[in-house]
Scaffold this active site. Structure first.
Site, PDB file in Angstrom:
ATOM      1  N   CYS A 147       2.872  -2.363  -3.639  1.00 61.54           N
ATOM      2  CA  CYS A 147       1.633  -1.540  -3.445  1.00 61.54           C
ATOM      3  C   CYS A 147       1.053  -1.538  -1.693  1.00 61.54           C
ATOM      4  O   CYS A 147      -0.098  -1.629  -1.903  1.00 61.54           O
ATOM      5  CB  CYS A 147       0.750  -3.084  -4.488  1.00 61.54           C
ATOM      6  SG  CYS A 147       0.551  -4.364  -3.992  1.00 61.54           S
ATOM      7  N   HIS A 152       1.219 -11.070  -1.826  1.00 61.80           N
ATOM      8  CA  HIS A 152       0.391 -11.386  -3.759  1.00 61.80           C
ATOM      9  C   HIS A 152       1.310 -12.526  -3.762  1.00 61.80           C
ATOM     10  O   HIS A 152       1.755 -12.038  -5.314  1.00 61.80           O
ATOM     11  CB  HIS A 152      -0.123 -10.582  -4.483  1.00 61.80           C
ATOM     12  CG  HIS A 152       0.343  -9.243  -4.660  1.00 61.80           C
ATOM     13  ND1 HIS A 152       1.489  -9.421  -5.512  1.00 61.80           N
ATOM     14  CD2 HIS A 152       0.126  -8.210  -3.668  1.00 61.80           C
ATOM     15  CE1 HIS A 152       2.118  -8.382  -5.742  1.00 61.80           C
ATOM     16  NE2 HIS A 152       1.742  -7.863  -4.530  1.00 61.80           N
ATOM     17  N   CYS A 188      -3.201   8.488  -2.751  1.00 58.01           N
ATOM     18  CA  CYS A 188      -2.833   9.819  -3.500  1.00 58.01           C
ATOM     19  C   CYS A 188      -2.808   9.276  -5.007  1.00 58.01           C
ATOM     20  O   CYS A 188      -2.120   8.120  -5.084  1.00 58.01           O
ATOM     21  CB  CYS A 188      -1.702  10.588  -3.392  1.00 58.01           C
ATOM     22  SG  CYS A 188      -1.447  11.392  -4.753  1.00 58.01           S
ATOM     23  N   CYS A 191       1.043   9.983  -6.651  1.00 58.61           N
ATOM     24  CA  CYS A 191       2.330   9.117  -5.854  1.00 58.61           C
ATOM     25  C   CYS A 191       2.401   7.887  -5.127  1.00 58.61           C
ATOM     26  O   CYS A 191       3.188   7.538  -4.642  1.00 58.61           O
ATOM     27  CB  CYS A 191       3.021  10.249  -5.606  1.00 58.61           C
ATOM     28  SG  CYS A 191       1.969  11.481  -3.846  1.00 58.61           S
ATOM     29  N   CYS A 201     -13.150  19.352   3.148  1.00 56.89           N
ATOM     30  CA  CYS A 201     -13.711  19.232   2.274  1.00 56.89           C
ATOM     31  C   CYS A 201     -13.710  18.123   1.136  1.00 56.89           C
ATOM     32  O   CYS A 201     -12.492  17.359   1.814  1.00 56.89           O
ATOM     33  CB  CYS A 201     -13.938  20.384   0.629  1.00 56.89           C
ATOM     34  SG  CYS A 201     -12.730  20.828   0.867  1.00 56.89           S
TER      35      CYS A 201
END
Length: 295
Positions: A147, A152, A188, A191, A201
């Site tokens: 991750c 952790h 994202c 993915c 924008c």
């Protein structure tokens, strides 16, 4: 003194012109470039512009032959690209290729720190998806290989990760004091690739998986052609464009769908009239094939 022998005009050999599949122009052979792998021929200027455009946009794969009907689906070699583009563009191409190699390599990953971005080596494991401790050799940051958050031990990776700014180095600086929806770097939602937004924008598209989403709330925009998402809720009026440009975008989208609908409406009577004729011709052909040969 030697003199050149006169050669009649009709004896002069005229080199045939070669047609370019991109611009449809005809040029002498010396102004054309042949792709080694598939032998497709294009004018050098068109092929150069094609390669430069792909590199500027950030290519995801190798640069393929621009002919969509190429039977061999060839791609350009690195030495061919180097002969066509400038040195700075070639350096960008090599950087993009290296980034993709790291992304696809199960034994390598990027350091998640925005101030480092070094390539870290992973230990060989039976399952590449199994989380493991990774320590960056450059900045000494310890993070989870799955991750990319702070390591952790004994805890499962969270499905919806904390914003990347919570574990980046330098998080106490004023650059990272903004709210979560204004974080400069996010992942994202599809993915999990890291994306940095420096301008533009709020409608984002991941270059890795082509997923469209809102930068602020990460909600999917794949089916929101009219960008209705920015008319209500917490992201109201946060698209980053003027109201007039949004209305113009919606007018164009509606116009495209209306044009297809009108074309179908006009063509449908002709299709209905043509269907019986086609069926009759097909039946006659079938009947003719079934007739016995005369003896």
């Amino acid at each position: 003194m030697t003199t050149a022998r006169y050669r009649p005009t009709w004896e002069l050999a005229v080199d045939p012109l070669v047609s370019c599949k991109l611009c449809l122009g005809e040029f002498p052979r010396e102004q054309m470039t042949t792709i080694t792998q598939c032998q497709c021929v294009f004018c050098t200027l068109c092929l150069k512009q094609y390669v430069e455009l792909l590199i500027k946009e950030g290519l995801e794969t190798a640069i393929t032959c621009p002919d969509s009907a190429c039977p061999k689906r060839g791609h350009l070699q690195e030495n061919e690209i180097e002969c066509m583009v400038a040195t700075e563009m070639m350096q960008r191409y090599k950087k993009l290729q290296f980034e993709r190699e790291v992304l696809l390599d199960p034994c390598r990953t990027w350091c998640p720190s925005s101030t480092c971005q070094a390539v870290c080596q992973l230990k060989e494991a039976d399952s590449p998806a199994m989380p493991q401790l990774v320590q960056c050799a450059v900045c000494a940051l310890e993070f989870c290989s799955a991750c990319k958050a702070n390591w952790h031990p004994g805890q499962a990776c969270q499905e919806n990760n904390l914003p990347i700014t919570s574990f980046l180095l330098g998080e106490n600086s004023s650059f990272y004091k903004d709210e979560e929806d204004d974080a400069p770097i996010k992942r994202c939602p599809k993915c999990k690739v890291y994306i940095e937004r420096d301008e533009g924008c709020a409608q984002m598209m991941c270059k890795n998986c082509k997923h469209a989403f809102c930068w602020y709330c990460l909600e999917s925009l794949d089916d929101d052609f009219l960008l209705i998402h920015y008319d209500k809720g917490p992201c109201r009026n946060k698209l980053g464009h003027s109201r007039a440009s949004v209305i113009w975008h919606r007018t164009q989208v509606v116009g495209i769908f209306a044009g297809f609908g009108l074309l179908l409406l006009v063509a449908s009577p002709f299709l209905l009239l043509a269907t019986p004729i086609v069926l009759c011709c097909k039946c006659k052909c079938s009947k003719g094939d079934d007739d016995p040969l005369p003896t």
